[in-house]
Design a protein around this motif. Structure first.
Motif, short mmCIF file in Angstrom:
data_model
loop_
_atom_site.label_atom_id
_atom_site.label_comp_id
_atom_site.label_asym_id
_atom_site.label_seq_id
_atom_site.Cartn_x
_atom_site.Cartn_y
_atom_site.Cartn_z
N TYR A 1 -42.52 -30.69 -1.54
CA TYR A 1 -42.14 -29.30 -1.78
C TYR A 1 -40.63 -29.16 -1.60
CZ TYR A 1 -47.13 -29.01 -1.13
OH TYR A 1 -48.48 -29.22 -1.25
N CYS A 2 -39.99 -28.48 -2.55
CA CYS A 2 -38.54 -28.33 -2.52
C CYS A 2 -38.18 -26.87 -2.36
CB CYS A 2 -37.92 -28.87 -3.81
SG CYS A 2 -38.23 -30.64 -4.03
N VAL A 3 -37.15 -26.63 -1.55
CA VAL A 3 -36.70 -25.27 -1.28
C VAL A 3 -35.19 -25.22 -1.53
CG1 VAL A 3 -36.60 -23.41 0.44
CG2 VAL A 3 -38.47 -25.09 0.52
N THR A 4 -34.77 -24.24 -2.30
CA THR A 4 -33.34 -24.06 -2.57
C THR A 4 -32.88 -22.72 -2.00
OG1 THR A 4 -33.76 -23.00 -4.70
CG2 THR A 4 -33.51 -25.41 -4.71
N GLY A 5 -31.59 -22.59 -1.80
CA GLY A 5 -31.02 -21.36 -1.29
C GLY A 5 -30.96 -21.31 0.22
N THR A 6 -31.23 -22.43 0.89
CA THR A 6 -31.16 -22.46 2.35
C THR A 6 -29.93 -23.22 2.80
OG1 THR A 6 -32.22 -24.57 2.90
CG2 THR A 6 -33.67 -22.75 2.29
N LEU A 7 -29.67 -23.12 4.08
CA LEU A 7 -28.62 -23.93 4.70
C LEU A 7 -29.27 -24.98 5.59
CD1 LEU A 7 -26.22 -20.99 5.61
CD2 LEU A 7 -26.09 -22.52 3.63
#
Length: 182
Positions: free
Chosen positions: A35-41
């Motif tokens: 699972y990939c998550v974008t927009g995080t730090l």
């Protein structure tokens, strides 16, 4: 940086997202158990797991193993069970860092139409008067009204007439001398 929590389902969809900061976080399923998550730090750093930060699997998905990597703005969550890639049956909750929200400009106070505001107040006060008048009028109509009820009825009716005449006042709607209720 601000904290956020995101729930990701086994299909890679964002089930829920709660943020104290930015809101531009997306996710997708790259492959079985990935699972990939974008927009995080990245993830909220460890510790403190005892404060609920890090990640949490839904009980239906335990005892799966979770590996998390963050590289070049992409947070990758790999889930395995007994050493094999594993698609979540329900979801995983990730506690992530997101950019702080930009300062919000103060919004100007909404412009209120003085005529509409006055008419709304008249209608509200009129409804209160109607509510007080109805049982008094009933008593008078069936010849059971006492002298006190009759006097109270007249006072309420005078008040209602005064409310109806508010728009005739000089200075209406900006300067209103509101009649006093009995």
């Amino acid at each position: 940086m601000a904290r956020a929590a995101i729930n990701i389902t086994g299909t890679g969809e964002k089930f829920d997202f709660v943020s104290l900061g930015g809101t531009e976080v997306t996710c997708y399923r790259q492959g079985v158990g990935v699972y990939c998550v974008t927009g995080t730090l990245g993830m909220v750093p460890f510790p403190p797991l005892d404060q609920g930060w890090g990640y949490g699997l839904h009980p239906s998905d335990n005892p799966a193993e979770v590996d998390i990597a963050f590289d070049d703005g992409l947070l990758t969550v790999t889930v395995t069970k007994e050493g094999k890639p594993y698609d979540l049956k329900v979801m995983i909750t990730l506690h992530i860092l997101v950019p702080d929200r930009p300062p919000q400009a103060e919004l100007p106070a909404p412009e209120i139409d003085p005529v509409a505001a006055a008419q709304t107040q008249i209608a509200h006060l009129r409804a209160e008067a109607d509510y007080a008048i109805a049982p008094l009028q009933d008593a008078v109509d069936i010849d059971e009204g006492t002298e006190t009820e009759l006097a109270t009825l007249k006072a309420w009716k005078k008040y209602r007439v005064a409310l109806n005449r508010v728009p005739e006042q000089e200075g209406y709607p900006l300067a209103i001398d509101w009649p006093a209720a009995p």
